[in-house]
Motif scaffolding. Sequence first.
Motif, PDB file in Angstrom:
ATOM      1  N   UNK A  22       9.016  -0.218   8.664  1.00  0.00           N
ATOM      2  CA  UNK A  22       8.657   0.412   7.531  1.00  0.00           C
ATOM      3  C   UNK A  22       9.760   0.856   6.373  1.00  0.00           C
ATOM      4  N   UNK A  23      10.331   1.306   7.256  1.00  0.00           N
ATOM      5  CA  UNK A  23      11.677   1.754   6.104  1.00  0.00           C
ATOM      6  C   UNK A  23      12.709   0.183   5.620  1.00  0.00           C
ATOM      7  N   UNK A  24      12.886  -0.960   6.515  1.00  0.00           N
ATOM      8  CA  UNK A  24      13.052  -2.515   5.481  1.00  0.00           C
ATOM      9  C   UNK A  24      12.391  -2.140   3.864  1.00  0.00           C
ATOM     10  N   UNK A  25      10.938  -2.042   4.372  1.00  0.00           N
ATOM     11  CA  UNK A  25      10.164  -2.513   3.187  1.00  0.00           C
ATOM     12  C   UNK A  25      10.478  -1.837   1.946  1.00  0.00           C
ATOM     13  N   UNK A  26      10.255  -0.002   2.543  1.00  0.00           N
ATOM     14  CA  UNK A  26      11.265   0.612   1.509  1.00  0.00           C
ATOM     15  C   UNK A  26      12.527  -0.315   0.864  1.00  0.00           C
ATOM     16  N   UNK A  27      13.214   0.614   1.334  1.00  0.00           N
ATOM     17  CA  UNK A  27      15.363  -0.022   1.607  1.00  0.00           C
ATOM     18  C   UNK A  27      14.891  -1.599   0.269  1.00  0.00           C
ATOM     19  N   UNK A  28      14.373  -3.356   0.441  1.00  0.00           N
ATOM     20  CA  UNK A  28      14.492  -4.263  -0.051  1.00  0.00           C
ATOM     21  C   UNK A  28      13.699  -4.740  -0.552  1.00  0.00           C
ATOM     22  N   UNK A  29      12.725  -3.557  -0.687  1.00  0.00           N
ATOM     23  CA  UNK A  29      11.347  -3.074  -1.970  1.00  0.00           C
ATOM     24  C   UNK A  29      10.489  -4.868  -1.054  1.00  0.00           C
ATOM     25  N   UNK A  30      10.631  -5.204  -0.335  1.00  0.00           N
ATOM     26  CA  UNK A  30       9.990  -6.125  -0.371  1.00  0.00           C
ATOM     27  C   UNK A  30       8.430  -6.653   1.075  1.00  0.00           C
ATOM     28  N   UNK A  31       7.884  -7.300   1.159  1.00  0.00           N
ATOM     29  CA  UNK A  31       6.927  -6.906   1.783  1.00  0.00           C
ATOM     30  C   UNK A  31       6.661  -8.247   2.069  1.00  0.00           C
ATOM     31  N   UNK A  32       7.201  -9.605   1.918  1.00  0.00           N
ATOM     32  CA  UNK A  32       6.997 -11.397   1.779  1.00  0.00           C
ATOM     33  C   UNK A  32       6.672 -11.170   3.357  1.00  0.00           C
ATOM     34  N   UNK A  33       7.669 -10.690   4.471  1.00  0.00           N
ATOM     35  CA  UNK A  33       7.337 -10.977   5.831  1.00  0.00           C
ATOM     36  C   UNK A  33       6.342  -9.986   6.620  1.00  0.00           C
ATOM     37  N   UNK A  34       5.770  -9.526   5.819  1.00  0.00           N
ATOM     38  CA  UNK A  34       4.881  -8.010   6.633  1.00  0.00           C
ATOM     39  C   UNK A  34       3.417  -8.816   6.839  1.00  0.00           C
ATOM     40  N   UNK A  35       2.270  -8.827   7.491  1.00  0.00           N
ATOM     41  CA  UNK A  35       1.231  -9.298   7.718  1.00  0.00           C
ATOM     42  C   UNK A  35       0.563  -7.966   7.539  1.00  0.00           C
ATOM     43  N   UNK A  37      -2.449  -8.307   8.097  1.00  0.00           N
ATOM     44  CA  UNK A  37      -4.305  -7.990   8.738  1.00  0.00           C
ATOM     45  C   UNK A  37      -3.254  -7.424   9.978  1.00  0.00           C
ATOM     46  N   UNK A  38      -1.858  -7.776   9.994  1.00  0.00           N
ATOM     47  CA  UNK A  38      -1.825  -7.397  11.516  1.00  0.00           C
ATOM     48  C   UNK A  38      -1.606  -5.328  11.305  1.00  0.00           C
ATOM     49  N   UNK A  39      -1.865  -4.816  10.230  1.00  0.00           N
ATOM     50  CA  UNK A  39      -1.438  -3.318   9.840  1.00  0.00           C
ATOM     51  C   UNK A  39      -3.056  -2.619   9.919  1.00  0.00           C
ATOM     52  N   UNK A  40      -3.585  -3.977   9.751  1.00  0.00           N
ATOM     53  CA  UNK A  40      -5.106  -2.918   9.013  1.00  0.00           C
ATOM     54  C   UNK A  40      -6.262  -3.245  11.190  1.00  0.00           C
ATOM     55  N   UNK A  41      -4.694  -4.951  11.669  1.00  0.00           N
ATOM     56  CA  UNK A  41      -5.414  -4.582  13.144  1.00  0.00           C
ATOM     57  C   UNK A  41      -4.575  -3.491  14.024  1.00  0.00           C
ATOM     58  N   UNK A  42      -4.042  -3.401  13.708  1.00  0.00           N
ATOM     59  CA  UNK A  42      -3.313  -1.908  14.620  1.00  0.00           C
ATOM     60  C   UNK A  42      -3.545  -1.480  14.153  1.00  0.00           C
ATOM     61  N   UNK A  43      -4.261  -0.451  12.561  1.00  0.00           N
ATOM     62  CA  UNK A  43      -4.337   0.618  12.146  1.00  0.00           C
ATOM     63  C   UNK A  43      -5.806   1.102  13.471  1.00  0.00           C
ATOM     64  N   UNK A  44      -7.065   0.206  13.027  1.00  0.00           N
ATOM     65  CA  UNK A  44      -7.938   0.345  13.816  1.00  0.00           C
ATOM     66  C   UNK A  44      -7.684   0.192  15.550  1.00  0.00           C
ATOM     67  N   UNK A  45      -6.716  -0.505  15.909  1.00  0.00           N
ATOM     68  CA  UNK A  45      -6.569  -0.003  17.766  1.00  0.00           C
ATOM     69  C   UNK A  45      -6.295   1.286  17.822  1.00  0.00           C
ATOM     70  N   UNK A  46      -5.135   1.445  16.882  1.00  0.00           N
ATOM     71  CA  UNK A  46      -4.518   2.832  16.793  1.00  0.00           C
ATOM     72  C   UNK A  46      -5.294   4.015  16.815  1.00  0.00           C
ATOM     73  N   UNK A  47      -6.322   3.458  15.582  1.00  0.00           N
ATOM     74  CA  UNK A  47      -7.653   5.355  15.563  1.00  0.00           C
ATOM     75  C   UNK A  47      -8.783   5.138  16.747  1.00  0.00           C
ATOM     76  N   UNK A  82       4.584  -3.136  -3.385  1.00  0.00           N
ATOM     77  CA  UNK A  82       5.192  -4.024  -3.468  1.00  0.00           C
ATOM     78  C   UNK A  82       4.290  -5.308  -3.474  1.00  0.00           C
ATOM     79  N   UNK A  83       3.117  -5.238  -3.256  1.00  0.00           N
ATOM     80  CA  UNK A  83       2.824  -6.506  -3.520  1.00  0.00           C
ATOM     81  C   UNK A  83       1.867  -6.857  -4.892  1.00  0.00           C
TER      82      UNK A  83
END
Length: 89
Positions: A22-35, A37-47, A82-83
């Motif tokens: 999250x810090x890297x995404x905010x610092x670089x203002x880039x989400x090109x290498x972030x999935x 789907x992974x964040x949504x899947x992780x969020x469902x698992x965490x929920x 950023x997308x």
Amino acid sequence: MDWEMVGYAAAALTMFGFLPQLVKMARTRSVDDVSLLMMIQMGIGVALWLAYGLHLNNSPLIVANVVSLWILALGIVVYFRYTTRRYFK
């Protein structure tokens, strides 16, 4: 061994595991290498883990998963910020 402390140690490592990304995404203002789907899947698992922790009334599970969901939600907000910005320039 105090298993409650083991639970809190595991919770601390887990709940802040996504924070460097999250810090890297905010610092670089880039989400090109972030999935997204992974964040949504992780969020469902965490929920689901949160629901399980609430069912068991287990403090380490509840705290870890509330914080993890909050950090993931911030990650998704940053992702869309950023997308979409890329498409409207």
